[in-house]
Scaffold this active site. Structure first.
Site, PDB file in Angstrom:
ATOM      1  CE1 TYR A 477      48.590  32.848  49.619  1.00  0.00           C
ATOM      2  CE2 TYR A 477      47.233  32.076  51.434  1.00  0.00           C
ATOM      3  CZ  TYR A 477      48.402  32.631  50.970  1.00  0.00           C
ATOM      4  OH  TYR A 477      49.401  32.955  51.857  1.00  0.00           O
TER       5      TYR A 477
HETATM    6  P1  FDA Z   1      51.048  36.106  37.714  1.00  0.00           P
HETATM    7  O1  FDA Z   1      51.931  36.769  36.735  1.00  0.00           O
HETATM    8  O2  FDA Z   1      50.793  34.654  37.529  1.00  0.00           O
HETATM    9  O3  FDA Z   1      49.685  36.903  37.807  1.00  0.00           O
HETATM   10  C1  FDA Z   1      48.648  36.559  38.704  1.00  0.00           C
HETATM   11  C2  FDA Z   1      47.328  37.190  38.233  1.00  0.00           C
HETATM   12  O4  FDA Z   1      47.484  38.600  38.099  1.00  0.00           O
HETATM   13  C3  FDA Z   1      46.877  36.707  36.852  1.00  0.00           C
HETATM   14  O5  FDA Z   1      45.475  36.768  36.773  1.00  0.00           O
HETATM   15  C4  FDA Z   1      47.481  37.742  35.929  1.00  0.00           C
HETATM   16  O6  FDA Z   1      46.834  37.836  34.680  1.00  0.00           O
HETATM   17  C5  FDA Z   1      47.326  39.010  36.734  1.00  0.00           C
HETATM   18  N1  FDA Z   1      48.385  39.984  36.448  1.00  0.00           N
HETATM   19  C6  FDA Z   1      49.724  39.765  36.443  1.00  0.00           C
HETATM   20  N2  FDA Z   1      50.362  40.895  36.157  1.00  0.00           N
HETATM   21  C7  FDA Z   1      49.433  41.849  35.988  1.00  0.00           C
HETATM   22  C8  FDA Z   1      49.503  43.227  35.659  1.00  0.00           C
HETATM   23  N3  FDA Z   1      50.671  43.836  35.454  1.00  0.00           N
HETATM   24  N4  FDA Z   1      48.340  43.923  35.529  1.00  0.00           N
HETATM   25  C9  FDA Z   1      47.144  43.316  35.718  1.00  0.00           C
HETATM   26  N5  FDA Z   1      47.020  41.995  36.029  1.00  0.00           N
HETATM   27  C10 FDA Z   1      48.161  41.275  36.166  1.00  0.00           C
HETATM   28  N6  FDA Z   1      50.730  35.941  48.190  1.00  0.00           N
HETATM   29  C11 FDA Z   1      50.829  36.786  49.240  1.00  0.00           C
HETATM   30  O7  FDA Z   1      49.997  37.677  49.378  1.00  0.00           O
HETATM   31  N7  FDA Z   1      51.846  36.647  50.137  1.00  0.00           N
HETATM   32  C12 FDA Z   1      52.798  35.685  50.019  1.00  0.00           C
HETATM   33  O8  FDA Z   1      53.716  35.621  50.829  1.00  0.00           O
HETATM   34  C13 FDA Z   1      52.694  34.785  48.918  1.00  0.00           C
HETATM   35  N8  FDA Z   1      53.601  33.773  48.742  1.00  0.00           N
HETATM   36  C14 FDA Z   1      53.557  32.982  47.608  1.00  0.00           C
HETATM   37  C15 FDA Z   1      54.546  32.024  47.384  1.00  0.00           C
HETATM   38  C16 FDA Z   1      54.519  31.233  46.245  1.00  0.00           C
HETATM   39  C17 FDA Z   1      55.611  30.219  46.023  1.00  0.00           C
HETATM   40  C18 FDA Z   1      53.466  31.401  45.306  1.00  0.00           C
HETATM   41  C19 FDA Z   1      53.415  30.537  44.078  1.00  0.00           C
HETATM   42  C20 FDA Z   1      52.487  32.354  45.527  1.00  0.00           C
HETATM   43  C21 FDA Z   1      52.512  33.153  46.669  1.00  0.00           C
HETATM   44  N9  FDA Z   1      51.540  34.126  46.905  1.00  0.00           N
HETATM   45  C22 FDA Z   1      51.649  34.951  47.998  1.00  0.00           C
HETATM   46  C23 FDA Z   1      50.444  34.312  45.967  1.00  0.00           C
HETATM   47  C24 FDA Z   1      50.769  35.433  44.987  1.00  0.00           C
HETATM   48  O9  FDA Z   1      50.617  36.678  45.630  1.00  0.00           O
HETATM   49  C25 FDA Z   1      49.804  35.402  43.792  1.00  0.00           C
HETATM   50  O10 FDA Z   1      49.960  34.209  43.111  1.00  0.00           O
HETATM   51  C26 FDA Z   1      50.045  36.596  42.866  1.00  0.00           C
HETATM   52  O11 FDA Z   1      48.940  36.751  42.026  1.00  0.00           O
HETATM   53  C27 FDA Z   1      51.301  36.402  42.059  1.00  0.00           C
HETATM   54  O12 FDA Z   1      51.589  37.488  41.259  1.00  0.00           O
HETATM   55  P2  FDA Z   1      52.523  37.239  39.973  1.00  0.00           P
HETATM   56  O13 FDA Z   1      52.646  38.527  39.248  1.00  0.00           O
HETATM   57  O14 FDA Z   1      53.749  36.521  40.379  1.00  0.00           O
HETATM   58  O15 FDA Z   1      51.625  36.192  39.186  1.00  0.00           O
END
Ligand code: FDA
Length: 533
Positions: A477
């Site tokens: 978060y």
């Molecule tokens: P994103 O691609 O934006 O990456 C997030 C971070 O991780 C960035 O710093 C990015 O550079 C890095 N990153 C991404 N891919 C990577 C990779 N392959 N290797 C290394 N670093 C990498 N959380 C939770 O625990 N339980 C939940 O139920 C929810 N629900 C939820 C709902 C909604 C609508 C949102 C917007 C967010 C959540 N979250 C959540 C939070 C979510 O877990 C958190 O935002 C994650 O970082 C999202 O991962 P993404 O790959 O989607 O994000």
């Protein structure tokens, strides 16, 4: 004299032109040239590169921007987006970004609450894993290899294709990317039974700053520990995870009970605080609070919605609730039985949709607004009725018309996993976590500051009632208000301000891992782990 000056000017212009030809006029031109030289097969890499001149650049960039607060004309945009389809593309991108002084922002699902996967204040490249999302489920051995660009929905769907009694202990929203989600810990519907998503990773494929492709054995246990909760974007790029699949019953139950203040919501929440963390591991009780119009006279009241998944039938659930939380008055009519995969649709508010909707990575949830600010807290002692009333009063503010606050019960297996098992430290001793969400719509975005200020006011108000020294927060978060790194040199002291809140004492081990794997701090952002200099 004049002609000499003119010749000098001409000479310097010619020199400047020559220089720019040999070094490249713009950083991205050098970078692009490097990519095509570096790539074994320049035709495949050219098909995964998007410069600002490419007609698809904006579509690709915006495809997974979740928080539209970071999609304005003032938001800094990447010079180039690369969507690798093979590991050599990652290697070439890392090599050329380092060579030409560009930062990398890695994006899997784009859910970062502060937009750090696609926004940077310095010239940067986005590595978007949209083409890296194969999900390979092995039911017999109860494991799955998933590439980091897969979204949770794709994993749930592919598991359900083969088994309705196996699941992954992942998050609720189906469009979250597993790259960022597991990197930050990852909690979800099954976390009180099976732990965080990071607790359920048994191997990984990872690329480091030198382009080395590592697995658990070759990266060693320290780095394997760090990437399962130490926050995304600090150590390198996770390419894939090997996940443990966990058993779920063929029938599960979901329920939701709504009560307003007039219907005794305050007393129910006070009671919930006492018992929710002790409910069976098979449940994930939470209570969502928001301001609504009172049905009686049109004035405002608070609605509290008590809900949970239960890994069992209604007949098994009702006596438990009758015994442990009779005040709620849970009845058969409040409950529905379904399969685990249907419960995923239920909690995504997609009950009547086909399962295939889980495969839609650009789907925008109807929950909350498109512009938002999030905060989190951990609660160790029940908060008083007076404190709760103060929270309700703030939820009734005008800026909070679309805000909601969720208390999510801890306990269960979270009490039994040691704090240092992974970097995610919020284990025994927590009654629940608080999730604060203020959101707004496009027409209100000119006033975004007033919503952000509201969330800061509520957070300040809650200070006496939540965890202290450190005031803990959940890394996924992401909240830059709790501290951020310097734009230039990242200092340990400055980073420990936010780092201890997310990771408590695990922060120091994360710094050690970072110092070893990326000593020059190539992979960095406003809340990345710093190396020791
Ligand atoms: P994103 O691609 O934006 O990456 C997030 C971070 O991780 C960035 O710093 C990015 O550079 C890095 N990153 C991404 N891919 C990577 C990779 N392959 N290797 C290394 N670093 C990498 N959380 C939770 O625990 N339980 C939940 O139920 C929810 N629900 C939820 C709902 C909604 C609508 C949102 C917007 C967010 C959540 N979250 C959540 C939070 C979510 O877990 C958190 O935002 C994650 O970082 C999202 O991962 P993404 O790959 O989607 O994000």
């Amino acid at each position: 004299m004049k002609s000499l000056q003119f010749s000098m000017l001409l000479l310097s212009l010619v020199l400047a032109a020559l220089l720019s030809f040999s070094t490249g006029a713009l950083p991205q031109e050098d970078f692009l040239r490097c990519l095509s030289l570096r790539s074994n097969d320049s035709s495949t890499i050219s098909s995964v590169i998007y410069t600002r001149n490419n007609p698809s650049y904006s579509t690709v960039l915006e495809s997974t921007i979740r928080n539209l607060r970071f999609n304005s004309t003032n938001t800094p945009k990447p010079l180039v987006i690369v969507t690798p389809s093979r590991t050599s593309h990652f290697q070439a991108t890392i090599y050329c970004s380092r060579k030409h002084g560009l930062q990398i922002r890695t994006r899997s699902g784009g859910h970062d609450y502060e937009g750090l996967s696609y926004v940077s204040k310095v010239p940067f490249v986005v590595v978007d894993l949209v083409n890296f999302r194969t999900v390979d489920v092995d039911v017999e051995n109860r494991v799955a290899w998933v590439q980091a660009g897969a979204i949770l929905g794709e994993i749930y769907y592919r598991i359900a294709e083969k088994s309705r009694t196996l699941a992954f202990a992942g998050g609720i929203f189906h469009s979250i990317g597993v790259g960022g989600y597991i990197s930050g810990g990852g909690f979800g519907l099954l976390f009180r039974k099976y732990g965080t998503a990071g607790d359920n990773v048994i191997d990984a494929q990872f690329i480091d700053v030198n382009g080395r492709i590592l697995d658990r054995k070759s990266m060693g246990e320290d780095l394997f520990w760090a990437i399962r909760g130490g926050g995304g974007g600090s150590f390198g790029i996770v390419l894939a995870w090997k996940l443990k699949l966990v058993p779920v019953p063929a029938i599960v139950t979901v329920f939701s009970v709504n009560r307003t203040l007039e219907q005794n919501a305050t007393q129910l929440i006070l009671r919930w605080q006492e018992i929710a963390h002790q409910l069976p591991d098979e449940m994930n009780p939470d209570v969502t609070m928001l301001s609504v119009n009172s049905t009686q006279d049109g004035s405002k009241t608070i609605l509290a919605s008590f809900s949970s998944l239960f890994l069992g039938t209604i007949d098994e659930l009702l006596p438990i609730m009758q015994q442990r939380f009779p005040e709620l008055g849970l009845s058969r009519q409040d409950c529905s039985e379904m399969s685990w995969i249907e419960s995923v649709l239920y909690f995504n508010q997609l009950q009547n949709q086909p399962l295939e909707i889980l495969l839609n990575r650009t789907f925008r949830t109807s929950v909350g607004g498109q512009y938002y600010k999030i905060k989190s807290d951990y609660v160790k002692e029940p908060i008083s009725e007076t404190a709760l009333n103060g929270l309700f009063s703030r939820l009734s503010d005008e800026e909070a018309s679309s805000a909601f606050i969720i208390f999510m019960a801890y306990g269960g297996i979270m009490d039994r996993i040691p704090e240092d098992a992974t970097p995610f430290p919020h284990r025994a001793g927590n009654l629940y976590k608080i999730y604060y969400d203020v959101n707004w719509q496009e027409q209100d975005n000119v006033n975004s500051q007033k919503y952000i200020d509201w969330s800061r006011r509520v957070y300040n108000y809650m200070t006496p009632f939540v965890s202290k020294s450190p005031r803990e927060a959940y890394a996924n978060y992401r909240d830059l208000d709790i501290g951020s790194n310097n734009v230039g040199i990242t200092s340990y002291r400055q980073a420990s301000v936010w780092g201890r809140k997310y990771f408590k004492n695990n922060f120091d081990r994360l710094v050690q891992v970072k110092t070893k794997i990326d000593p020059q701090n190539f992979f960095k952002h406003e809340q990345s782990i710093p190396p020791l200099h």
